[in-house]
Design a protein around this motif. Structure first.
Motif, PDB file in Angstrom:
ATOM      1  N   VAL A  49     -14.926  -0.784  33.500  1.00 48.10           N
ATOM      2  CA  VAL A  49     -14.669  -2.404  33.612  1.00 48.10           C
ATOM      3  C   VAL A  49     -13.561  -2.767  34.510  1.00 48.10           C
ATOM      4  O   VAL A  49     -13.629  -3.615  35.277  1.00 48.10           O
ATOM      5  CB  VAL A  49     -14.663  -2.936  32.202  1.00 48.10           C
ATOM      6  CG1 VAL A  49     -14.004  -4.380  32.172  1.00 48.10           C
ATOM      7  CG2 VAL A  49     -16.064  -2.569  31.517  1.00 48.10           C
ATOM      8  N   ALA A  50     -12.507  -2.056  34.054  1.00 48.10           N
ATOM      9  CA  ALA A  50     -11.216  -2.271  34.884  1.00 48.10           C
ATOM     10  C   ALA A  50     -11.701  -2.069  36.544  1.00 48.10           C
ATOM     11  O   ALA A  50     -11.021  -2.778  37.257  1.00 48.10           O
ATOM     12  CB  ALA A  50     -10.000  -1.398  34.511  1.00 48.10           C
ATOM     13  N   TYR A  51     -12.178  -1.139  36.722  1.00 49.21           N
ATOM     14  CA  TYR A  51     -12.477  -0.740  38.287  1.00 49.21           C
ATOM     15  C   TYR A  51     -13.482  -1.695  38.857  1.00 49.21           C
ATOM     16  O   TYR A  51     -13.172  -2.050  40.179  1.00 49.21           O
ATOM     17  CB  TYR A  51     -13.051   0.647  38.199  1.00 49.21           C
ATOM     18  CG  TYR A  51     -13.437   1.125  39.833  1.00 49.21           C
ATOM     19  CD1 TYR A  51     -12.411   1.626  40.741  1.00 49.21           C
ATOM     20  CD2 TYR A  51     -14.730   1.106  40.211  1.00 49.21           C
ATOM     21  CE1 TYR A  51     -12.661   1.722  41.888  1.00 49.21           C
ATOM     22  CE2 TYR A  51     -15.019   1.442  41.527  1.00 49.21           C
ATOM     23  CZ  TYR A  51     -13.842   1.889  42.464  1.00 49.21           C
ATOM     24  OH  TYR A  51     -14.182   2.281  43.679  1.00 49.21           O
ATOM     25  N   THR A  52     -14.353  -2.258  38.023  1.00 49.17           N
ATOM     26  CA  THR A  52     -15.228  -3.304  38.821  1.00 49.17           C
ATOM     27  C   THR A  52     -14.791  -4.726  38.845  1.00 49.17           C
ATOM     28  O   THR A  52     -14.990  -5.379  39.640  1.00 49.17           O
ATOM     29  CB  THR A  52     -16.567  -3.150  37.897  1.00 49.17           C
ATOM     30  OG1 THR A  52     -16.419  -3.443  36.547  1.00 49.17           O
ATOM     31  CG2 THR A  52     -17.285  -1.797  38.038  1.00 49.17           C
ATOM     32  N   VAL A  53     -13.732  -4.827  37.916  1.00 48.98           N
ATOM     33  CA  VAL A  53     -13.206  -6.195  37.850  1.00 48.98           C
ATOM     34  C   VAL A  53     -12.217  -6.294  38.920  1.00 48.98           C
ATOM     35  O   VAL A  53     -11.939  -7.319  39.583  1.00 48.98           O
ATOM     36  CB  VAL A  53     -12.742  -6.729  36.386  1.00 48.98           C
ATOM     37  CG1 VAL A  53     -11.877  -7.724  36.474  1.00 48.98           C
ATOM     38  CG2 VAL A  53     -13.618  -6.746  35.558  1.00 48.98           C
ATOM     39  N   PHE A  54     -11.358  -5.442  38.865  1.00 46.14           N
ATOM     40  CA  PHE A  54     -10.159  -5.310  39.871  1.00 46.14           C
ATOM     41  C   PHE A  54     -10.559  -4.664  41.137  1.00 46.14           C
ATOM     42  O   PHE A  54      -9.938  -4.473  42.079  1.00 46.14           O
ATOM     43  CB  PHE A  54      -9.043  -4.775  39.206  1.00 46.14           C
ATOM     44  CG  PHE A  54      -8.452  -5.277  37.858  1.00 46.14           C
ATOM     45  CD1 PHE A  54      -7.801  -6.600  38.200  1.00 46.14           C
ATOM     46  CD2 PHE A  54      -8.629  -4.682  36.866  1.00 46.14           C
ATOM     47  CE1 PHE A  54      -7.477  -7.303  37.114  1.00 46.14           C
ATOM     48  CE2 PHE A  54      -8.193  -5.580  35.527  1.00 46.14           C
ATOM     49  CZ  PHE A  54      -7.680  -6.857  35.795  1.00 46.14           C
TER      50      PHE A  54
END
Length: 84
Positions: free
Chosen positions: A79-84
């Protein structure tokens, strides 16, 4: 990245040290500390230590809890990789 390597090595070592201390009836590392290190990013090292040293393998808190922590961390990383 270096943080994750360090915390996983720490978790692995802590499981080994706690197993040795259990065998010799010495002061032990608390379960909360072992789980806390896993929550802080050391879940893979904790699982490897649990399996290699055969430590805490009969405790559902660890046999179920550590894989759940790892899964949640993996989901958070994606999630963090796809959001940021």
């Amino acid at each position: 990245m270096m943080y994750l390597v360090a915390v996983n090595i720490l978790a692995f070592i802590c499981f080994g040290v706690d197993k040795q201390k259990a065998k010799t009836h010495q002061w032990r590392i608390s379960e909360n500390t072992l789980l806390g290190i896993a929550v802080c990013g050391g879940s893979l090292g904790a699982i490897c230590g649990m399996r290699l040293f055969r430590h805490k393998t009969k405790h559902p808190k660890f046999t179920i809890g550590l894989p759940v922590i790892l899964l949640l961390q993996a989901i958070a990383a994606v999630v963090a990789y796809t959001v940021f």
